[in-house]
Design a protein around this motif. Sequence first.
Motif, PDB file in Angstrom:
ATOM      1  N   LEU A  41      39.834  48.016  36.656  1.00 17.51           N
ATOM      2  CA  LEU A  41      40.403  48.493  37.917  1.00 17.51           C
ATOM      3  C   LEU A  41      41.836  48.912  37.673  1.00 17.51           C
ATOM      4  N   CYS A  42      42.460  48.229  36.728  1.00 16.39           N
ATOM      5  CA  CYS A  42      43.884  48.384  36.468  1.00 16.39           C
ATOM      6  C   CYS A  42      44.114  47.999  35.017  1.00 16.39           C
ATOM      7  N   PRO A  43      45.347  48.124  34.529  1.00 16.67           N
ATOM      8  CA  PRO A  43      45.559  47.782  33.123  1.00 16.67           C
ATOM      9  C   PRO A  43      45.712  46.270  32.876  1.00 16.67           C
ATOM     10  N   TYR A  44      45.636  45.468  33.914  1.00 18.31           N
ATOM     11  CA  TYR A  44      46.020  44.068  33.743  1.00 18.31           C
ATOM     12  C   TYR A  44      44.870  43.144  33.333  1.00 18.31           C
ATOM     13  N   ARG A  72      35.881  55.447  37.986  1.00 17.58           N
ATOM     14  CA  ARG A  72      37.064  56.223  37.589  1.00 17.58           C
ATOM     15  C   ARG A  72      36.655  57.548  36.984  1.00 17.58           C
ATOM     16  N   LEU A  91      39.780  46.332  50.909  1.00 14.38           N
ATOM     17  CA  LEU A  91      41.201  46.677  51.048  1.00 14.38           C
ATOM     18  C   LEU A  91      41.399  47.836  52.018  1.00 14.38           C
ATOM     19  N   GLY A 144      44.903  42.636  46.014  1.00 18.30           N
ATOM     20  CA  GLY A 144      44.359  43.480  44.955  1.00 18.30           C
ATOM     21  C   GLY A 144      42.851  43.519  44.994  1.00 18.30           C
ATOM     22  N   GLN A 145      42.316  44.623  44.453  1.00 15.11           N
ATOM     23  CA  GLN A 145      40.862  44.739  44.341  1.00 15.11           C
ATOM     24  C   GLN A 145      40.310  43.609  43.483  1.00 15.11           C
ATOM     25  N   ARG A 196      41.387  42.360  31.514  1.00 17.21           N
ATOM     26  CA  ARG A 196      40.548  42.874  30.441  1.00 17.21           C
ATOM     27  C   ARG A 196      39.577  41.786  30.016  1.00 17.21           C
TER      28      ARG A 196
END
Lengths: 645, 371, 206
Positions: free
Chosen positions: B28-31, B165, B191, B50-51, B33
């Motif tokens: 969803l994001c770079p954070y 994405r 959200l 956050g999602q 993994r």
Amino acid sequence: MSHLVDGEPGSRHLMMGNEAIARGALEAGVSVAAGYPGTPSSEIIETLAKAAEARGLYVEWSTNEKVALEVAAAASFAGLRGLAVMKQNGVNVASDFLLHLAGSGTRGGMVLIPCDDPGALSSINEGESRHFARLVEVPLLEPGDFQEAKDMVKWAFELSEELQSLVMLRSVTRLSHASGDVTFGALPEGQPQAAFHCDGFVLDANEGAVMSAPVDYKHGQQHDKLKKAEALFETCPFNTYTGPEKPEVLVITSSACNLYSREAIKLLDVEGRVGLLKLGTTWPIPPRLVEKHLGLTDKVLIVEEVVCFLEDQVKILTAELGAQVGVKTFFGKRDGSLPMVGEMNPDHVAAALAKILGVQAESVPEEYAGRAQEAGFVGAPGRELTFCPGCPHRASFWSIHNALELDNRKGFVCGDIGCYTMGVLPAGFSTLKTVHAMGSGTGVASGFGKLGPFGLDQPVLSVCGDSTFFHSAIPALINAVHHKSDITMVLLDNSGTGMTGFQPHPGLPRDALGEDAPAIDPAEVCRAMGARVEIADPFDIETTQQVLLDLLQDRKGVKVLVLRQICALSPEKKGKKLYEMTLDQEVCVGENCGCNRLCTRIFRCPGLVWDHEKQAARLDEVICTGCGVCASICPSGAIQRREVA
Amino acid sequence: MQVFGPNELVDDVLKRDFCIGCGACVNLCPYFRSYYGKTAMLFPCTLSQGQCFAYCPKVEVDLDALSSGLLGSAYDGSPLGGVQEVLASRAGEKTGPGPFQAGGTVSALVSFALQTGRIDAAVLTDREGLIPVPRLVTEASEVATYATSKFTAAPTLAALNQGRRDGHTRMGVVGTPCQVTAVAQMRLNPLDKKDFQDGVGLVVGLFCTWAVDTRRLAALLSERVDPRGIRKMDMPPPPSELMVIDTGRGKVEIPLDEIRPLVPQGCQICPDMTSEWADVSVGVMEGTPEWNTLIVRTEKGRELVEEARQEGVLVTEAMPETNLGRLRTASLNKKKRALVRAREKGVLNTSDDGSRSALRVRDEVLKRILG
Amino acid sequence: MKNGTLTSDPYNLIIAGVGGQGNVLASRVLGGMLTGKGYHVTIGDTFGASQRGGSVMSHIRISRDASWSPQIPKGRAHMIIALEPTEALRVLADYGNPKVQVLCNTRPIYSVGVICGELAYPSLEDLEKWVRGLSEKAWFLDATNAAMKLGNPIFGNIMMIGALGGTGALPVDRQDFEAAVSRDMSPDRVQVNLAAYDMGVKMVEG
């Protein structure tokens, strides 16, 4: 720089302290100079390297400081003048040989110049080298201004030859990296010839074997030399006194503190009440000279950096003299008149003197000072240290950090000295968890890697620069391989000694004089040791991360990952972009869920700026060096890169 | 539905060890993994919502909100969830042979959905050695390649997030109950994002009693099997009490007593055995290894099954009442165990003082389930 | 004030900036101008971490007949040349006094804290207001922009030296500058540096 060699005797030049020292060595006719880079010492060897051709010198950047001292000593043994130069920490490295050299004695003039860094302006400690002179029992000189920085070097060589002993000459950052007027002397004529005479009687100082044994004989001889030095120091012109005949307070000082003390006395307008005894010879201190001045005062303030060195000696001497000089009141570091840590400055000295004399220095109006402090606090946002734009270390630490987080076993990295020390800061994503001496990251890791049986199940890594690898990480790595320690060493190979200004090291195909030199490949060295070695480009963060994750899965033994990418500031690299970068502010998701400003909040390359108005990142094209790494971390595709043909 | 941010997610799920690594927060994001069966947060994120938190099936799962949002009615706690029909099924002749386990119903339905354009990609789970790996597949012929059972928690939904994405708008997701719960939460757009598209075209749920932690299984097996040689893993139905690993050089049997301690805590608070929020759910059929149990839940699911049957891709039969009874009992027992465990751990229906729950169920439903 | 004397002895000047702005070069050039005139000059540079985004500061002590400490006592600066505006405030906080004069380049260089949004960079209006309030006289010049017209922002530091010459605060002029740079630079580089110097002079005169 041309005046360094061409400057006429008697001409006056504005010179950096390190240049003055180099000029002094040239005037002394030094033949061999060796050192290892380290702030604030590096410019001495660099300056001498520039003069090498014209003056017929041999100059080298040695593998480490111990080797530098050994190389310079060989010149002395062969009857030439030899100079070794290093940062204070380097003396620690060289200290084993230093003790031997002090005992064996020297032939041609042999001078060791350590540059200390009080206040740790460019260091991570403020250790000092003066105690080594006392520890290994060799004479110590400390220049008190720029002219002396030059003149005392020449005298140090003469003294060394007279005593047949190594002489230490200590500089500090505020001399080495400051500039002042220097009047030149003459340069010597002719090329000295080298010969090593070693077939004579074993105890013959000029013809016999060079060593510190037999110990009782040689150590005794060493003390005779110190006695002789002491006698010479009594009349040494570098020990000066200024002030009234019978001062209320006697300031005893040396080195840059001489300049601060002089300034403080003027600042307080107490020239008529305070005497200034500046010692250029600080080990051993000249007892009769100091005795004379002690006898003329009751109060003594000792001003020095960093630890109590002069203060201890003066107090010991006073105790030894007993009734001859009477009871003195001492001020200095021990009684809290001056701070125990940090560098000295005119204000500290003035504050101490003002208190002793009961006077007040003229100061800035309180109202002004308050406003100035406030404006400085509010108006001058701090400048946190960071890696340069395009620095390979930022990319390397990004991958190391991410691999360790993904690996998820609380792995950690042991580090040491170099630009990569900043890996302990947010600039390096706080990846380093131990930082000690050169090469210590790998040594400490080697120890951690043996703690498995005690329950330590975290992956253990070390980082090490290419120059540091040759300097002192090799023995640590051999230790880890031999003892089957389970570690991963990441060799941050940026092709030079980046932190101190790209001095060459044994991994590069050129030497300090710019001549071709056989390069030694660190990866091959590691392979030869039996380590598993992988090589990656840190700018390719995907591959780097994957290779690192694979190495972390390989639990047994020593793994080495060489991350090879040239330093962004290196002369070959500067101004050359790998990629043309663009940032589309329309595509950037900024603070939204999906990225939350990863590039400016976390990656923090100075080339990327958070644009408050547009709520998007912005590329600063003047600062960006085109390494392309940010394009691979941007999740939205706002940052794009195009290879420069 | 309460939605917090990544810091709460780390506190409630990662630090409490409830993460089962489903992959809902990944990509969803770079954070967030996933690596080697574990989910990690790479860097701190400061968002308050956050999602990642909203989709996670192990924190603030409000069963009523899900049921009302997806089915239009409150959650009633019935053992198998919303059901149109329960059938016995297997792949039809048109599906062709595959390496699939049991009756091949999942492969048959998913490849058929791809062929007929019902979905534009399939989100599946592959295995590299012992490590489950998400795959996004667009060719029907590839579907059967990934059709074997994994038994380890898998970050499958990372592929769903990536597919979204990449512009896929109607992906078919094959997932375990936790993954299906996460997908259900995604579909509700928690959200309230503008122009939000969940990207989901079909959800095929799998039956699951529990999975095992990948890393702990790898550690257990490391001295008995070479993970690269694993061809197939199976857990024959009771009373076998074994995990059977086919290494190609023979079978290795591991007693379930050794496997059960490897079940992550997150599985122990899961009240869903049959993937109740899917369009169709598929499991083994007890006593008949060549057949599957197929629960048809939604209209979309019913149409798919109907058409697949007409085209000869799927064969169905009525489900014997005894099997159905046993399925209900097993499913109800899982609910009971999970809710008791969640209550013991203090993560069930916490009060509204701001403390967060893993799971929320209405009191009357809770009473009904626990009996 | 070509053959004038120093208004104070020692005259204390600080050049402050950020790594990469050419702080050290500027202090060397000014030092060379003054040494050429027979003055005693001491320069204390703090540049250890300069390449890594840190503040850089050169203390320049100018005296007719003595060498001074490479550190100026607190509150004793006579002139501050700030190559970056917030650095002016940083220096004023420690070395300012009601009599100090400030020559300030107005082009900001953001620190990492500002870049990443953690710290706020003040507005130029506020900066000017604060600097004026803390100095006897202050000049604000957009030297970097003017330097870019000469082809390289690095000429900004030479422009600031020109501006210093223009203020008449020190007994140095264009000839001294030309003499100082001619020693180390090729003739064409001397020309562009002279142009930068002249632009600086004009900036404070105009």
